[in-house]
Design a protein around this motif. Sequence first.
Motif, mmCIF file in Angstrom:
data_model
loop_
_atom_site.group_PDB
_atom_site.id
_atom_site.type_symbol
_atom_site.label_atom_id
_atom_site.label_comp_id
_atom_site.label_asym_id
_atom_site.label_seq_id
_atom_site.Cartn_x
_atom_site.Cartn_y
_atom_site.Cartn_z
ATOM 1 N N UNK A 130 -84.999 -2.729 64.365
ATOM 2 C CA UNK A 130 -85.738 -3.133 63.089
ATOM 3 C C UNK A 130 -86.717 -3.109 62.716
ATOM 4 N N UNK A 131 -87.834 -3.350 63.616
ATOM 5 C CA UNK A 131 -89.235 -2.980 63.449
ATOM 6 C C UNK A 131 -89.464 -1.181 63.648
ATOM 7 N N UNK A 132 -88.957 -0.944 64.241
ATOM 8 C CA UNK A 132 -89.231 0.748 63.441
ATOM 9 C C UNK A 132 -88.585 1.659 62.723
ATOM 10 N N UNK A 133 -88.411 0.363 61.614
ATOM 11 C CA UNK A 133 -87.412 1.195 60.770
ATOM 12 C C UNK A 133 -88.043 0.237 59.521
ATOM 13 N N UNK A 134 -88.529 -0.705 60.097
ATOM 14 C CA UNK A 134 -89.243 -0.991 58.999
ATOM 15 C C UNK A 134 -91.221 -0.566 58.489
ATOM 16 N N UNK A 139 -86.668 8.075 63.055
ATOM 17 C CA UNK A 139 -86.357 9.080 64.557
ATOM 18 C C UNK A 139 -86.811 8.467 65.737
ATOM 19 N N UNK A 140 -87.759 7.288 65.757
ATOM 20 C CA UNK A 140 -87.823 6.364 66.701
ATOM 21 C C UNK A 140 -86.980 5.632 67.120
ATOM 22 N N UNK A 141 -86.828 5.078 66.150
ATOM 23 C CA UNK A 141 -85.532 4.046 65.868
ATOM 24 C C UNK A 141 -84.342 4.524 66.453
ATOM 25 N N UNK A 142 -83.973 5.217 66.075
ATOM 26 C CA UNK A 142 -82.274 6.056 66.607
ATOM 27 C C UNK A 142 -82.472 6.810 67.947
ATOM 28 N N UNK A 143 -83.764 6.925 68.076
ATOM 29 C CA UNK A 143 -83.846 7.574 69.655
ATOM 30 C C UNK A 143 -84.065 5.430 70.038
ATOM 31 N N UNK A 144 -84.788 4.672 70.156
ATOM 32 C CA UNK A 144 -84.299 3.976 70.774
ATOM 33 C C UNK A 144 -82.897 2.873 71.254
ATOM 34 N N UNK A 145 -82.078 2.818 69.939
ATOM 35 C CA UNK A 145 -80.975 2.481 70.024
ATOM 36 C C UNK A 145 -79.542 3.669 70.591
ATOM 37 N N UNK A 146 -80.542 4.721 70.511
ATOM 38 C CA UNK A 146 -79.128 5.565 71.338
ATOM 39 C C UNK A 146 -79.442 5.406 72.626
ATOM 40 N N UNK A 167 -80.459 9.361 59.833
ATOM 41 C CA UNK A 167 -80.023 8.878 58.689
ATOM 42 C C UNK A 167 -78.588 7.569 59.077
ATOM 43 N N UNK A 168 -78.346 7.731 59.835
ATOM 44 C CA UNK A 168 -77.363 6.231 59.984
ATOM 45 C C UNK A 168 -78.064 5.371 61.200
ATOM 46 N N UNK A 169 -78.960 5.738 61.214
ATOM 47 C CA UNK A 169 -79.887 4.405 62.057
ATOM 48 C C UNK A 169 -79.881 3.606 61.072
ATOM 49 N N UNK A 170 -79.311 3.271 59.738
ATOM 50 C CA UNK A 170 -80.071 2.933 58.161
ATOM 51 C C UNK A 170 -78.384 2.067 58.821
ATOM 52 N N UNK A 171 -77.615 2.712 58.705
ATOM 53 C CA UNK A 171 -76.077 1.788 58.804
ATOM 54 C C UNK A 171 -76.073 0.864 60.081
ATOM 55 N N UNK A 172 -76.631 1.347 60.710
ATOM 56 C CA UNK A 172 -76.853 0.142 62.395
ATOM 57 C C UNK A 172 -77.282 -0.946 61.115
ATOM 58 N N UNK A 173 -78.510 -0.688 60.887
ATOM 59 C CA UNK A 173 -79.075 -2.164 60.501
ATOM 60 C C UNK A 173 -78.529 -2.767 59.358
ATOM 61 N N UNK A 174 -77.844 -1.800 58.595
ATOM 62 C CA UNK A 174 -77.232 -2.188 57.308
ATOM 63 C C UNK A 174 -76.402 -3.076 57.808
ATOM 64 N N UNK A 175 -75.260 -3.407 59.286
ATOM 65 C CA UNK A 175 -74.160 -4.048 59.613
ATOM 66 C C UNK A 175 -74.665 -5.053 60.750
ATOM 67 N N UNK A 176 -75.964 -4.687 61.045
ATOM 68 C CA UNK A 176 -76.617 -6.005 61.664
ATOM 69 C C UNK A 176 -76.279 -7.430 61.496
ATOM 70 N N UNK A 177 -76.161 -8.043 59.533
ATOM 71 C CA UNK A 177 -75.325 -9.444 59.233
ATOM 72 C C UNK A 177 -73.862 -9.974 59.837
ATOM 73 N N UNK A 178 -73.254 -8.839 59.777
ATOM 74 C CA UNK A 178 -72.068 -8.971 60.146
ATOM 75 C C UNK A 178 -71.541 -9.340 61.513
#
Length: 256
Positions: A130-134, A139-146, A167-178
Amino acid sequence: MSALHLRHWPGAEERPALALHCMMGNAGYWKPIAADLRHRVRIAAPDLPGHGQSPDWAGGPPDYHTFVTRAAAALIDRPLDLIGHSMGATVALRIAVAAPEAVRSLTLIEPVLFAAAPEVMNDALLDDVAARLAAGADAEAAQVFLGVWGGLDWQSQTPAGQARLTRQIHLVQASNEALRQDSANILREGGLEAIDAPVLIVMGAESPPVIPAIADALAARLPDVGRARVPGAGHMLPITHPRQVAELIGLNLDRA
């Protein structure tokens, strides 16, 4: 709601099944599993919004998890065998809690409902993403997650593949509340207990430690549940160990 791209494979026409893939994947990886199970079920699998050949998610409301759940539920017109992996497993579980009568059997592979068993290392990882996306470091956020959840080598991906994952790492972030806060109320009192279909929770033996903790929390409340662990497998076991996964799904089909 835009229609999802739906993939079908040959199988037993009288027994439909629906398979839901993980975040940042696509439905194509169910193909070998569908082939192994073709004499028992007919598997269909959608590309989730923003994945594969399905349309992108335009943003909320509703939130991404709700949007995916509604789109997947719209594909169910009679009781069927429901299979999900990772985020797809949480959608499958959400459908089963909301409409237990629609589910003949439920197979949850590596369900990432983090709210069921918060874990310090996983929380730190998702906070880092989340911090990297902010900061605009997508791309760093995607690498860390994957690096934890993807089981792939970033450098081996094509530029187009890296762009897609970024692009898709934003969908990961969008799923956090659920997933982290259970905004969908999947864990509500009496919800899991109302699922009377046989449930199987499948894990990789080398998966992140939050996965067995989630499995423990869910299994403690499900009326009819089994658990299985695949040796040598990590989070992406439907891709890395499709035959073993198909065999385990088959065991749960027999229980229904």
